[in-house]
Design a protein around this motif. Structure first.
Motif, PDB file in Angstrom:
ATOM      1  N   GLU A 159       0.810  -1.223   0.000  1.00  0.00           N
ATOM      2  CA  GLU A 159       0.000   0.000   0.000  1.00  0.00           C
ATOM      3  C   GLU A 159       0.843   1.274   0.000  1.00  0.00           C
ATOM      4  O   GLU A 159       0.439   2.286  -0.552  1.00  0.00           O
ATOM      5  CB  GLU A 159      -0.943  -0.006   1.196  1.00  0.00           C
ATOM      6  N   ASP A 160       2.023   1.224   0.617  1.00  0.00           N
ATOM      7  CA  ASP A 160       2.888   2.405   0.671  1.00  0.00           C
ATOM      8  C   ASP A 160       3.833   2.484  -0.533  1.00  0.00           C
ATOM      9  O   ASP A 160       4.810   3.217  -0.528  1.00  0.00           O
ATOM     10  CB  ASP A 160       3.667   2.436   1.977  1.00  0.00           C
ATOM     11  N   ASP A 161       3.546   1.683  -1.564  1.00  0.00           N
ATOM     12  CA  ASP A 161       4.327   1.598  -2.804  1.00  0.00           C
ATOM     13  C   ASP A 161       5.704   0.977  -2.631  1.00  0.00           C
ATOM     14  O   ASP A 161       6.499   0.968  -3.564  1.00  0.00           O
ATOM     15  CB  ASP A 161       4.442   2.954  -3.501  1.00  0.00           C
ATOM     16  N   SER A 162       6.006   0.458  -1.441  1.00  0.00           N
ATOM     17  CA  SER A 162       7.252  -0.287  -1.282  1.00  0.00           C
ATOM     18  C   SER A 162       7.056  -1.674  -1.897  1.00  0.00           C
ATOM     19  O   SER A 162       5.926  -2.116  -2.123  1.00  0.00           O
ATOM     20  CB  SER A 162       7.632  -0.399   0.195  1.00  0.00           C
ATOM     21  N   GLN A 163       8.161  -2.326  -2.197  1.00  0.00           N
ATOM     22  CA  GLN A 163       8.087  -3.644  -2.807  1.00  0.00           C
ATOM     23  C   GLN A 163       8.639  -4.689  -1.859  1.00  0.00           C
ATOM     24  O   GLN A 163       9.573  -4.419  -1.095  1.00  0.00           O
ATOM     25  CB  GLN A 163       8.827  -3.655  -4.136  1.00  0.00           C
ATOM     26  N   LEU A 164       8.044  -5.873  -1.918  1.00  0.00           N
ATOM     27  CA  LEU A 164       8.410  -6.966  -1.032  1.00  0.00           C
ATOM     28  C   LEU A 164       8.512  -8.234  -1.856  1.00  0.00           C
ATOM     29  O   LEU A 164       7.533  -8.657  -2.485  1.00  0.00           O
ATOM     30  CB  LEU A 164       7.349  -7.120   0.067  1.00  0.00           C
ATOM     31  N   GLU A 165       9.709  -8.812  -1.886  1.00  0.00           N
ATOM     32  CA  GLU A 165       9.899 -10.049  -2.627  1.00  0.00           C
ATOM     33  C   GLU A 165       9.485 -11.224  -1.750  1.00  0.00           C
ATOM     34  O   GLU A 165       9.821 -11.281  -0.568  1.00  0.00           O
ATOM     35  CB  GLU A 165      11.357 -10.218  -3.061  1.00  0.00           C
ATOM     36  N   CYS A 166       8.735 -12.157  -2.358  1.00  0.00           N
ATOM     37  CA  CYS A 166       8.202 -13.302  -1.619  1.00  0.00           C
ATOM     38  C   CYS A 166       8.473 -14.602  -2.364  1.00  0.00           C
ATOM     39  O   CYS A 166       8.454 -14.640  -3.599  1.00  0.00           O
ATOM     40  CB  CYS A 166       6.695 -13.178  -1.433  1.00  0.00           C
ATOM     41  N   ILE A 167       8.675 -15.645  -1.599  1.00  0.00           N
ATOM     42  CA  ILE A 167       8.788 -16.992  -2.141  1.00  0.00           C
ATOM     43  C   ILE A 167       7.375 -17.555  -2.266  1.00  0.00           C
ATOM     44  O   ILE A 167       6.564 -17.411  -1.346  1.00  0.00           O
ATOM     45  CB  ILE A 167       9.614 -17.889  -1.199  1.00  0.00           C
ATOM     46  N   VAL A 168       7.077 -18.178  -3.393  1.00  0.00           N
ATOM     47  CA  VAL A 168       5.783 -18.836  -3.569  1.00  0.00           C
ATOM     48  C   VAL A 168       5.867 -20.187  -2.860  1.00  0.00           C
ATOM     49  O   VAL A 168       6.634 -21.059  -3.266  1.00  0.00           O
ATOM     50  CB  VAL A 168       5.438 -19.023  -5.061  1.00  0.00           C
ATOM     51  N   LEU A 169       5.094 -20.329  -1.789  1.00  0.00           N
ATOM     52  CA  LEU A 169       5.083 -21.596  -1.061  1.00  0.00           C
ATOM     53  C   LEU A 169       4.236 -22.630  -1.784  1.00  0.00           C
ATOM     54  O   LEU A 169       4.640 -23.776  -1.942  1.00  0.00           O
ATOM     55  CB  LEU A 169       4.551 -21.400   0.353  1.00  0.00           C
ATOM     56  N   THR A 170       3.046 -22.209  -2.211  1.00  0.00           N
ATOM     57  CA  THR A 170       2.149 -23.115  -2.916  1.00  0.00           C
ATOM     58  C   THR A 170       0.964 -22.347  -3.471  1.00  0.00           C
ATOM     59  O   THR A 170       0.673 -21.232  -3.033  1.00  0.00           O
ATOM     60  CB  THR A 170       1.638 -24.245  -1.987  1.00  0.00           C
ATOM     61  N   THR A 171       0.321 -22.943  -4.448  1.00  0.00           N
ATOM     62  CA  THR A 171      -0.991 -22.487  -4.882  1.00  0.00           C
ATOM     63  C   THR A 171      -1.936 -23.626  -4.541  1.00  0.00           C
ATOM     64  O   THR A 171      -1.544 -24.805  -4.558  1.00  0.00           O
ATOM     65  CB  THR A 171      -1.049 -22.177  -6.396  1.00  0.00           C
ATOM     66  N   PHE A 172      -3.171 -23.281  -4.202  1.00  0.00           N
ATOM     67  CA  PHE A 172      -4.112 -24.309  -3.775  1.00  0.00           C
ATOM     68  C   PHE A 172      -5.534 -23.837  -4.009  1.00  0.00           C
ATOM     69  O   PHE A 172      -5.775 -22.655  -4.231  1.00  0.00           O
ATOM     70  CB  PHE A 172      -3.889 -24.679  -2.303  1.00  0.00           C
ATOM     71  N   GLU A 229      -7.604 -21.977   6.887  1.00  0.00           N
ATOM     72  CA  GLU A 229      -7.807 -23.355   7.339  1.00  0.00           C
ATOM     73  C   GLU A 229      -7.322 -24.346   6.284  1.00  0.00           C
ATOM     74  O   GLU A 229      -6.665 -25.339   6.604  1.00  0.00           O
ATOM     75  CB  GLU A 229      -9.285 -23.584   7.650  1.00  0.00           C
ATOM     76  N   ALA A 230      -7.635 -24.082   5.015  1.00  0.00           N
ATOM     77  CA  ALA A 230      -7.176 -24.957   3.930  1.00  0.00           C
ATOM     78  C   ALA A 230      -5.651 -24.973   3.867  1.00  0.00           C
ATOM     79  O   ALA A 230      -5.041 -26.032   3.678  1.00  0.00           O
ATOM     80  CB  ALA A 230      -7.764 -24.506   2.596  1.00  0.00           C
ATOM     81  N   PHE A 231      -5.017 -23.810   4.040  1.00  0.00           N
ATOM     82  CA  PHE A 231      -3.553 -23.750   4.020  1.00  0.00           C
ATOM     83  C   PHE A 231      -2.973 -24.514   5.215  1.00  0.00           C
ATOM     84  O   PHE A 231      -1.990 -25.235   5.067  1.00  0.00           O
ATOM     85  CB  PHE A 231      -3.076 -22.296   4.014  1.00  0.00           C
ATOM     86  N   ASP A 232      -3.586 -24.378   6.388  1.00  0.00           N
ATOM     87  CA  ASP A 232      -3.127 -25.129   7.567  1.00  0.00           C
ATOM     88  C   ASP A 232      -3.208 -26.634   7.324  1.00  0.00           C
ATOM     89  O   ASP A 232      -2.328 -27.385   7.745  1.00  0.00           O
ATOM     90  CB  ASP A 232      -3.949 -24.753   8.804  1.00  0.00           C
ATOM     91  N   GLU A 233      -4.258 -27.079   6.639  1.00  0.00           N
ATOM     92  CA  GLU A 233      -4.388 -28.502   6.318  1.00  0.00           C
ATOM     93  C   GLU A 233      -3.260 -28.951   5.399  1.00  0.00           C
ATOM     94  O   GLU A 233      -2.736 -30.052   5.542  1.00  0.00           O
ATOM     95  CB  GLU A 233      -5.747 -28.787   5.687  1.00  0.00           C
ATOM     96  N   ILE A 234      -2.878 -28.097   4.456  1.00  0.00           N
ATOM     97  CA  ILE A 234      -1.764 -28.415   3.564  1.00  0.00           C
ATOM     98  C   ILE A 234      -0.481 -28.558   4.380  1.00  0.00           C
ATOM     99  O   ILE A 234       0.296 -29.497   4.182  1.00  0.00           O
ATOM    100  CB  ILE A 234      -1.606 -27.341   2.466  1.00  0.00           C
ATOM    101  N   LEU A 235      -0.258 -27.630   5.312  1.00  0.00           N
ATOM    102  CA  LEU A 235       0.936 -27.704   6.168  1.00  0.00           C
ATOM    103  C   LEU A 235       0.925 -28.966   7.014  1.00  0.00           C
ATOM    104  O   LEU A 235       1.949 -29.639   7.144  1.00  0.00           O
ATOM    105  CB  LEU A 235       1.023 -26.472   7.077  1.00  0.00           C
ATOM    106  N   ASP A 236      -0.226 -29.276   7.608  1.00  0.00           N
ATOM    107  CA  ASP A 236      -0.331 -30.479   8.429  1.00  0.00           C
ATOM    108  C   ASP A 236      -0.039 -31.726   7.612  1.00  0.00           C
ATOM    109  O   ASP A 236       0.664 -32.633   8.065  1.00  0.00           O
ATOM    110  CB  ASP A 236      -1.719 -30.594   9.061  1.00  0.00           C
ATOM    111  N   ILE A 284      -2.990 -18.427  -3.338  1.00  0.00           N
ATOM    112  CA  ILE A 284      -1.534 -18.553  -3.320  1.00  0.00           C
ATOM    113  C   ILE A 284      -1.031 -18.165  -1.931  1.00  0.00           C
ATOM    114  O   ILE A 284      -1.571 -17.261  -1.306  1.00  0.00           O
ATOM    115  CB  ILE A 284      -0.892 -17.674  -4.425  1.00  0.00           C
ATOM    116  N   ALA A 285      -0.025 -18.896  -1.468  1.00  0.00           N
ATOM    117  CA  ALA A 285       0.607 -18.614  -0.175  1.00  0.00           C
ATOM    118  C   ALA A 285       2.026 -18.123  -0.441  1.00  0.00           C
ATOM    119  O   ALA A 285       2.798 -18.786  -1.146  1.00  0.00           O
ATOM    120  CB  ALA A 285       0.636 -19.869   0.699  1.00  0.00           C
TER     121      ALA A 285
END
Length: 91
Positions: free
Chosen positions: A8-21, A73-80, A29-30
């Motif tokens: 929102e503040d126009d800064s950029q943040l690089e992220c690793i794609v953990l998964t799509t589900f 909850e769906a993402f937590d199930e993927i982690l579990d 996407i996580a």
């Protein structure tokens, strides 16, 4: 694989794609920031993932609390499941 978010503040943040589900018939996407903001270490960002008209991926904020809870909850199930599989492989 990584993606760069514009915050929102126009800064950029690089992220690793953990998964799509899929959850509740939609795609999500996580993402895990590679250099998270102070106090947000280990935070996973969840977004709705859609393909735009031109075929480009588009990330949309999840603004509905019920939808967010279902997605989390769906993402937590993927982690579990991943942790269970990892433990099973160790034996």
């Amino acid at each position: 694989m990584t993606v760069t978010l514009t915050l929102e503040d126009d800064s950029q943040l690089e992220c690793i794609v953990l998964t799509t589900f899929e959850a509740a018939g939609k795609d999500y996407i996580a993402l895990l920031p590679t250099n998270p903001p102070e106090g947000e270490e280990g935070e996973v960002y969840l977004y709705r993932f859609v393909t735009g008209e031109n075929g480009e991926p588009d990330l949309q904020n999840i603004e509905d609390d019920e939808e967010y809870e279902a997605v989390a909850e769906a993402f937590d199930e993927i982690l579990d499941s991943a942790e269970f599989d990892e433990m099973d492989e160790e034996e």
